[in-house]
Design an enzyme around this catalytic site. Structure first.
Site, PDB file in Angstrom:
ATOM      1  N   LYS A   1     -13.246  16.415  14.525  1.00 15.47           N
ATOM      2  CA  LYS A   1     -14.006  16.060  15.721  1.00 15.47           C
ATOM      3  C   LYS A   1     -14.356  17.319  16.478  1.00 15.47           C
ATOM      4  O   LYS A   1     -13.523  17.903  17.150  1.00 15.47           O
ATOM      5  CB  LYS A   1     -13.210  15.078  16.568  1.00 15.47           C
TER       6      LYS A   1
ATOM      7  N   THR B   1       0.864  -1.188   0.000  1.00 13.17           N
ATOM      8  CA  THR B   1       0.000   0.000   0.000  1.00 13.17           C
ATOM      9  C   THR B   1       0.893   1.228   0.000  1.00 13.17           C
ATOM     10  O   THR B   1       1.932   1.237   0.652  1.00 13.17           O
ATOM     11  CB  THR B   1      -0.878   0.048   1.266  1.00 13.17           C
TER      12      THR B   1
ATOM     13  N   GLU C   1      -5.862  -4.011   1.060  1.00 14.74           N
ATOM     14  CA  GLU C   1      -5.975  -4.974   2.164  1.00 14.74           C
ATOM     15  C   GLU C   1      -7.186  -5.901   2.026  1.00 14.74           C
ATOM     16  O   GLU C   1      -7.302  -6.887   2.741  1.00 14.74           O
ATOM     17  CB  GLU C   1      -6.089  -4.223   3.502  1.00 14.74           C
TER      18      GLU C   1
END
Lengths: 544, 544
Positions: free
Chosen positions: B438, B185, B330
Site C-alpha cells: 500500500k 485449509t 472455502e
C-alpha cells in the site's frame, strides 16, 4: 452436525441478476406482437423487471399473490415473469388454446388479482370479463400508441403502467420453497389442475435442463423457444437461457414455418425447442423453398412423441441434432432427454434412429421407474410396459387446492403414461395408462397401433380403444378417419398392420368414422370415443 | 404460499445412485497404490460403498461423526467417501503434505473416530499414533495379502474389514444442510481451519462446476482428476463426474509427468485437472519424448495462477483447451472459470492469452465483488484492485469450532485475495490482501512484480514485500534468490522490470538471499520474510 455453508436461497430473481451482471450485453430479440423486431439485453431487461416489480408493489401485490399472463413469447412476457417473482408473487401462465370456460375456471380457481394480456387476447378477455371475479386490473402488453379502445373499465397499457416506476427497487426475498409459478394442466377429463412450482424447483430444474448432456446450454448459444411460455413452464428456457447467458430470440405470435425459419436464419439461432407440428411446418417450408439453416446445431422436440421422419430429416438432410425429450407440466417439465450415451455411441442409420425415437434418459434429479398395476417395479429390458412413475425436487407432490394424494409409498408420482425402459435407462412412452388395452393380463399399446395405421396411404387419422371382451377382458378396436375421397377396406388396413406388430396385438375390428373428437390442445379425446362405442360388440366376442 | 413440489433433499448418496442406475457400466479405472491398474464401474462401486456404509454402521459410526481419510485418488477412496456420507457421517480429508504436527492437530480438532489410510501413509500414522486421541480404528486401504505388519494395535486391512458386509444396506437420509465433508485449509499462519461442506452445497456445487461453460462435463468424457481428493474437495470431480456419468481415471500415488502421460494416453482421457506444477512436468515429458495426446480435449488448471507459457503450449502446440480456474477450499472450491464468452470470441494470439491468463468468471451460484478496505464496491474496469469477496450456497459462512465472523454486511466472505474484474466479469487475482503493498493510498501487486522478476535470466525465485516508508506508508522491496552460479546486479534486475510496470511500482531496493522460506504446501512464507526484514531501512526512506 450442520454444514457451515452460506445461507443462499435458490430464488428466481438471482437468475436475472446473474445474467445482467455476467452477461449484461447479451441480446434478447423478439418479434413483437405489434409487428417489428425488438431488441434489448439482459441488463435492460433486469431494469425493466425491477420497474414491473415496483409497479406491482405499488398496486399492492404482496408475496403469495397470483398474477396471470395470457401472452406470447416476447421480452415483455419475460420481464413480467421476473417482475412478478421479484415482488414475491406467483406468475400464472394461461394457455390461450384452452376453452374460454376453462380459462375462466382457472383464473377464478387461482384467484388471480392482475392479468397481463397481449393485444391478441384482449377480445377474449373482454368476452370473459364478467366471469373473472378476482381480477382487479388488466394490463395490456403494449404502449399507449397501440392501445385499443377497450370495453374493460380496468384496463391499462403496460408501458404507461410502468412509466412512473424508475426501477429503484430491491427484489423481495422469500423462502426458496415459496411458490414461484403456476401452470394448469389441460387434461382430457375434468377441470384443469394447478401445478405450483417453487423458486427452488425452478432453479434446480433450470440447472438440470441446461446440463451438458441435456440441452447443453452455453453463452455461445442463441436460443429460440418456439415452445410458448404458457406451455409447461416454457421447458425451463425462460430460466435456463439467462442462467447460462445464452442469447434469446422470442418468436412472438408467429409460429408458421416461414416466420420461424426467418428468425432462425436472420438471428443465427443455434438451439430451438418446439412440439413436432412446428417442426413439421418448418421442414415443409424448407423443402418447398430449398432453404437451409447453417447456424442451427440442435432442436429440442417434445410435447408429443416425435415422428421418426422428423428426426431423420433434421439429422440426415440438415445436419441438425435432434434432442427428443419427454416431460409434463407436473415435472417443471423435463423428465427425460434423448442424447446418446457411449453405450449407443457406435450406432448409425436405422439403429441410431431406433434409439432417437425413444424419449431418452433422465438427468440427475429425476428418478424414474415402471410398475405394474399393483405397484411392483418391472424390469428395464426395453420390452416390458409399465406405469411410468417419477420422483425429484422439481416434480409435483400435489395440485393446487386439491386433496388427492398423487404419490406412491416411495414418493413417486404416477405420470399416467405407460412406458418401457431399456437396460441403459432409455425410456419410451408406449401409451397413456387409461388408454392402454389390457388383453389377457398383457398390455397392448394403442399409440403404437395408431402410429402404424396412419402409415396406410388412405388413412387420415386413427384411434385405438379397448372394447370389453368376455374372454380377454379387452381387445383393440381400430377407429379410422379415411383420407378425403378414399374408402379403404378394413382388410387392407389390417393387412398393413400385419407383421409390424405381434399377432395378439391385431385389432379385432376396424370401424370408419368421419371425424375423431379432440381436446382444446389437440389431443384425441379417447374418453369420448369410449363413450361413443360403449355398446359396441366385437365380432370376436362370441368366438375364441 | 408454498410451492407444491416434492420433498427431495439434495443428498450426496443420490449422485452414486444416479450413476449406478443410469451409467452403471461406466468404468472407474485406478492406478492402485499396490501397483497394478484396477478396473471397476459405478454399479460395483455403489455396491462396495454400501458395504463400507454397513461396516461403519456396525462399528457404531452415526450421523455427524467424523471419519478421516489420508489417501490418494483411487476407487477405494471414492467408495469410502460415499460410504461415509451414506451412513450420515462426515468425510474428513487430510492433506499428507501438511506438517505431522498439523495433521495431529486437525485429527484431534475434528475428533475423527476412524482413519482410512493408504499404505503410503501408514508409517506417518504409526509415528503420530500416540497423538491421535480420538481415533478408535485405522483402516489400511489394501487387502490381506498386501497388509504389512503394523505397530498399531487398532489397524485392519480394508478388504478384510468390509468382507463381512454384503451391502444389504439402505443409505441413511439426513437433512440436506447436514455436514457432508470437512477440509482444513493449510494457511500460512496459525492453525489450520476447518471448512465444513453440507450435502446441499456439495450437490449444488457439482451442478455448477459441471455446467457447459464451466467444465462442461459429459458422459462422453473420460476424466482424470490429478488434483487429489484431499486437495480442496477434489475440485468437485468426485461428485460432478459420477453425477454426469463421466468415466473416471484415478492416478493413485504416481503424479510424475511420465505416469500421468501414460494414463492420459492409454485410457483416452478427454478432461484432466491439476495444479500448474503437474502440467509443467507433463509438458516437459512430452517435449522430451515427442509424445502427443490426441484424445485430450481440455485441462482444468487451478490451485495457483497458471503461467502464460503453459496455456500457450497446451493450446497452440497440443490443441488442448486450457480452462484456467480459481477457487479456494472455502468455496467448495470453484469460484471462477476462464472460458471464452462471445465478447472475447473474436480474440486470437496474444490478445486471447491475455484473457486466458485471468481466472475467468463465476457460474450462477457464485457472486463476486471487489471492495476497498472500507468495504465500498470498486468498479469493474479490469484495472482497479480490490479485496475479492464472494457469496453463494457452496461458500463458507464460518470455520469449524471457530467464532470468527467471516462475512460482511451483505453476506460476502472476504477471500483474502486482491483482484481486478473487467467489464465482462473476468476476474484476475493480483495478490493476497496481506501481501499487497500500500503505497500512497494505491495498491501495488507483489505477485505481478515477482512474476516479472523471475523472467530475468539469472533469477531463480523472487518475493516482494512492503517495507515501512515515512512518506508513502509502504514501498516494495524485491528479494531475489539468484540462479546457481549466477551473481546478478540489482541494476540489471531493475532494468528488466522497467517499462513492464508503472514507474511508481518499481521496487525501492533489491536484496539477494540464498533461499526463501516456504509453507508445507509450497507457498512463500511472506510473514517470515516480513519478520526477517522488519528492521530493514529502505535507501529511499530519507529521500523523496
Amino acid at each position: 452436525m450442520q454444514g457451515l455453508m452460506q445461507d443462499w436461497p435458490l430464488l428466481v430473481h438471482k437468475i436475472l441478476d446473474h445474467a445482467a451482471i455476467q452477461h449484461g450485453g447479451r441480446e434478447v430479440v423478439s418479434r413483437s406482437v405489434e409487428g417489428p423486431i425488438h431488441r434489448t439485453d439482459y441488463s435492460e431487461l433486469r431494469h425493466r423487471s425491477l420497474r414491473v416489480a415496483q409497479a406491482l408493489d405499488r398496486f399492492g401485490i404482496v408475496g403469495g399473490d397470483r398474477v396471470a399472463t395470457l401472452a406470447w413469447n416476447t421480452w415483455r412476457h419475460l420481464e413480467i415473469w421476473y417482475g412478478i417473482n421479484g415482488v414475491g408473487a406467483i406468475y400464472h401462465t394461461i394457455n390461450p388454446r384452452l376453452f374460454p370456460e376453462q380459462i375462466a375456471y382457472i383464473v377464478n380457481h387461482a384467484a388471480d388479482r392482475i392479468l397481463f394480456t397481449d393485444l391478441t387476447f384482449l377480445p377474449l378477455v373482454e368476452a370473459l370479463a364478467g366471469h373473472l371475479k378476482t381480477l382487479e386490473l388488466v394490463v395490456v402488453m403494449t404502449d399507449a400508441e397501440h392501445m385499443p379502445d377497450s370495453k374493460l373499465a380496468n384496463a391499462v397499457s403496460y408501458e404507461e403502467w410502468i412509466a412512473g416506476c424508475d426501477g429503484n427497487f430491491v427484489w423481495k426475498d422469500v423462502d426458496e420453497n415459496a411458490a414461484s409459478g403456476m401452470c394448469y394442466t389441460s387434461g382430457t377429463t375434468g377441470n384443469p389442475k394447478g401445478v405450483v412450482y417453487s423458486h427452488r424447483s425452478n432453479i434446480l430444474h433450470a440447472m438440470m435442463a441446461a446440463a451438458t448432456d441435456m440441452m447443453g446450454l452455453s453463452f455461445n448459444d442463441t436460443v429460440l423457444p418456439v415452445v410458448p411460455m404458457f406451455h409447461a413452464n416454457c421447458w425451463s428456457l425462460a430460466f435456463a437461457a439467462p442462467m447460462n447467458g445464452a442469447r434469446l430470440v422470442m418468436p412472438g405470435a408467429k409460429m408458421d414455418g416461414a416466420s420461424i425459419w426467418e428468425l432462425l436464419d436472420s438471428e443465427k439461432v443455434t438451439l430451438s425447442a418446439a412440439v413436432p407440428t412446428v417442426w413439421m411446418m418448418l421442414l415443409q417450408h424448407m423443402e418447398e423453398t430449398g432453404k437451409k439453416l447453417p447456424h442451427l446445431t440442435r432442436v429440442v422436440i417434445g410435447g408429443a412423441a416425435c415422428p421418426r421422419v422428423i428426426i431423420d430429416k433434421f439429422e440426415n438432410d440438415y445436419d441438425v441434432q435432434v434432442i427428443h425429450a419427454w416431460g409434463m407440466t407436473e415435472l417443471s417439465p423435463l423428465g427425460t432427454v434423448c442424447t446418446i450415451k457411449p453405450e449407443y455411441g457406435g450406432l448409425r442409420g436405422e439403429a441410431l434412429l431406433d434409439i432417437k425415437e425413444t424419449q431418452g434418459h433422465p438427468p440427475f434429479g429425476v428418478e424414474i421407474k415402471i410398475t405394474n398395476d399393483a405397484g411392483k417395479s418391472l424390469p428395464w429390458d426395453g420390452k416390458t410396459f409399465g406405469r411410468l412413475k417419477v420422483r425429484g425436487p422439481a416434480i409435483a407432490r400435489a395440485y393446487y387446492r386439491d386433496d388427492s394424494d398423487i404419490l406412491d409409498d416411495e414418493g413417486y408420482m404416477d405420470t399416467g403414461d405407460v412406458a418401457t425402459i431399456d437396460q441403459n435407462g432409455y425410456m419410451r412412452i408406449t401409451d397413456r395408462s387409461k388408454d392402454v388395452i389390457k388383453s389377457g393380463g398383457e398390455w397392448i399399446s394403442s399409440i403404437d397401433l395408431e402410429n402404424i395405421a396412419v402409415g396406410h396411404p388412405h388413412v387420415a387419422e386413427a384411434a385405438v380403444i379397448g372394447i370389453a371382451h368376455p374372454k380377454w377382458d379387452e381387445r383393440p378396436l381400430l377407429i379410422v378417419v379415411p383420407k378425403k375421397g378414399e374408402t379403404p377396406e378394413a382388410e387392407s388396413i389390417l393387412a398393413h398392420l400385419e407383421g409390424k406388430v405381434a399377432k395378439w396385438w391385431m385389432p379385432d375390428a376396424v370401424v370408419f368414422v368421419e371425424e375423431i373428437p379432440h381436446t382444446a390442445t389437440g389431443k384425441i379425446q379417447k374418453m369420448a370415443l369410449r363413450e361413443k362405442f360403449s355398446d359396441y360388440v366385437l365380432p370376436t366376442a362370441d368366438q375364441d
